[in-house]
Write a protein that holds these residues in place. Structure first.
Motif, short mmCIF file in Angstrom:
data_model
loop_
_atom_site.label_atom_id
_atom_site.label_comp_id
_atom_site.label_asym_id
_atom_site.label_seq_id
_atom_site.Cartn_x
_atom_site.Cartn_y
_atom_site.Cartn_z
N ARG A 145 0.84 -1.21 0.00
CA ARG A 145 0.00 0.00 0.00
C ARG A 145 0.88 1.26 0.00
NH1 ARG A 145 -3.02 1.91 4.26
NH2 ARG A 145 -2.33 0.19 5.57
N ALA A 146 1.94 1.22 0.79
CA ALA A 146 2.83 2.40 0.90
C ALA A 146 3.56 2.65 -0.41
CB ALA A 146 3.82 2.20 2.03
N LEU A 147 3.90 1.57 -1.14
CA LEU A 147 4.66 1.72 -2.39
C LEU A 147 3.77 1.99 -3.59
CD1 LEU A 147 7.33 -1.15 -2.09
CD2 LEU A 147 7.58 1.30 -1.55
N SER A 148 2.50 1.79 -3.43
CA SER A 148 1.58 1.96 -4.56
C SER A 148 1.72 3.34 -5.20
CB SER A 148 0.14 1.76 -4.07
OG SER A 148 -0.76 1.99 -5.12
N GLY A 149 1.84 3.36 -6.52
CA GLY A 149 1.93 4.63 -7.23
C GLY A 149 3.33 5.20 -7.33
N HIS A 150 4.33 4.48 -6.77
CA HIS A 150 5.71 4.98 -6.82
C HIS A 150 6.49 4.31 -7.96
CE1 HIS A 150 4.62 6.33 -2.77
NE2 HIS A 150 5.58 7.24 -2.92
N ASP A 151 7.56 4.99 -8.37
CA ASP A 151 8.44 4.47 -9.42
C ASP A 151 9.64 3.74 -8.84
OD1 ASP A 151 6.94 6.03 -11.38
OD2 ASP A 151 7.96 7.75 -10.47
N ALA A 152 9.99 4.06 -7.61
CA ALA A 152 11.17 3.48 -6.98
C ALA A 152 11.06 3.62 -5.47
CB ALA A 152 12.44 4.19 -7.47
N TRP A 153 11.77 2.73 -4.76
CA TRP A 153 11.84 2.87 -3.31
C TRP A 153 13.26 2.69 -2.82
CZ3 TRP A 153 11.17 -1.50 0.54
CH2 TRP A 153 11.26 -2.77 -0.06
N ILE A 154 13.51 3.19 -1.62
CA ILE A 154 14.86 3.24 -1.05
C ILE A 154 14.85 2.48 0.27
CG2 ILE A 154 16.58 4.81 -0.03
CD1 ILE A 154 15.45 6.95 -2.02
#
Ligand code: SF4
Length: 246
Positions: free
Chosen positions: A125-134
């Motif tokens: 849910r937190a990553l939804s809609g993102h292109d990348a995560w760290i």
């Protein structure tokens, strides 16, 4: 600043370059903040050098009080915002009703089921809609993280994943925390080098693997919660806990 060696300064510069490049390259990039020692370093780097990157953490409902205290303290000290994601109440209620409040001790399957409900689903849910995560994962942290790259493709979440501290040592993490007076989890002072949920984390003794206090009742190669499924690798000897603290 005297604790920053030239080697560490080079790593800091490289981490900042990666973060700033990510902030410019991706429309939506976010930092999954576990509030561990590595992640308070990244919180400081992002807040001071790449503030366009958003930050979030997962409150599983079983976190130690010290972690929640740190969450409040670090946001106030660094004037930054860390969005908190919680598990779905219905998922937790169903898991506990079916299996029991501490069922994670009974089998790897039940432990992974709890991590799925309390961590993996909220992460999605937190990553939804993102292109990348760290993330703040480092190669020397465990047998499951040997092959971590600075940038990799996260096939499970269909996005890029950046690990700016991949080559940092534990000593360098603490040198940074000391040099910049970054708030950190007080459990580190009680011999908890790696901190997760309270019932699944214990203190360790000198010479033990840095993640040996996590899910200690399971085989070492199984000790991941599902947040970083692509970072498994064959068993190898690991660096031992040196108890480096400020
Ligand atoms: S670390 Fe333990 S309490 Fe936390 S989500 Fe996983 S099994 Fe559940």
């Amino acid at each position: 600043m005297s604790d920053i060696s030239p080697e560490l300064q080079a790593k800091i510069d490289h981490s900042i370059a990666l973060l700033q490049e990510a902030a410019g390259k991706y429309e939506r990039v976010t930092f999954a903040n576990s509030l561990g020692a590595e992640d308070v370093v990244l919180t400081h780097l992002i807040a001071t050098k790449a503030p366009a990157i958003s930050m979030f953490c997962l409150d599983t409902g079983r976190l130690p009080e010290e972690t929640l205290t740190l969450l409040a303290d670090i946001q106030q000290k660094l004037s930054c915002s860390i969005q908190v994601y919680y598990p779905e109440a219905a998922d937790v209620e169903a898991y506990v009703s079916e299996n029991g409040i501490n069922a994670f001790y009974e089998s790897v399957e039940l432990r992974k089921g709890c991590c799925f409900v309390r961590k993996v689903k909220p992460l999605k849910r937190a990553l939804s809609g993102h292109d990348a995560w760290i993330t703040g994962i480092r190669r020397e942290q465990s047998v499951t993280r040997d092959n971590v790259a600075f940038t990799e493709r996260d096939l499970g979440n269909d996005m890029d994943k950046l690990n700016p501290l991949a080559d940092w040592t534990e000593k360098e993490v603490w040198a940074y925390i000391r040099a910049f007076d970054v708030p950190y989890n007080q459990l580190h002072d009680r011999h908890y080098p790696s901190i997760g949920c309270a019932p699944c984390t214990r203190s360790v003794t000198m010479g033990e693997d840095v993640r040996s206090g996590r899910w200690w009742w399971e085989n070492e190669e199984l000790r991941e919660c599902g947040l970083h499924p692509g970072s498994s690798s064959p068993l190898k000897p690991r660096p031992e806990v040196s108890m480096l603290k400020p």
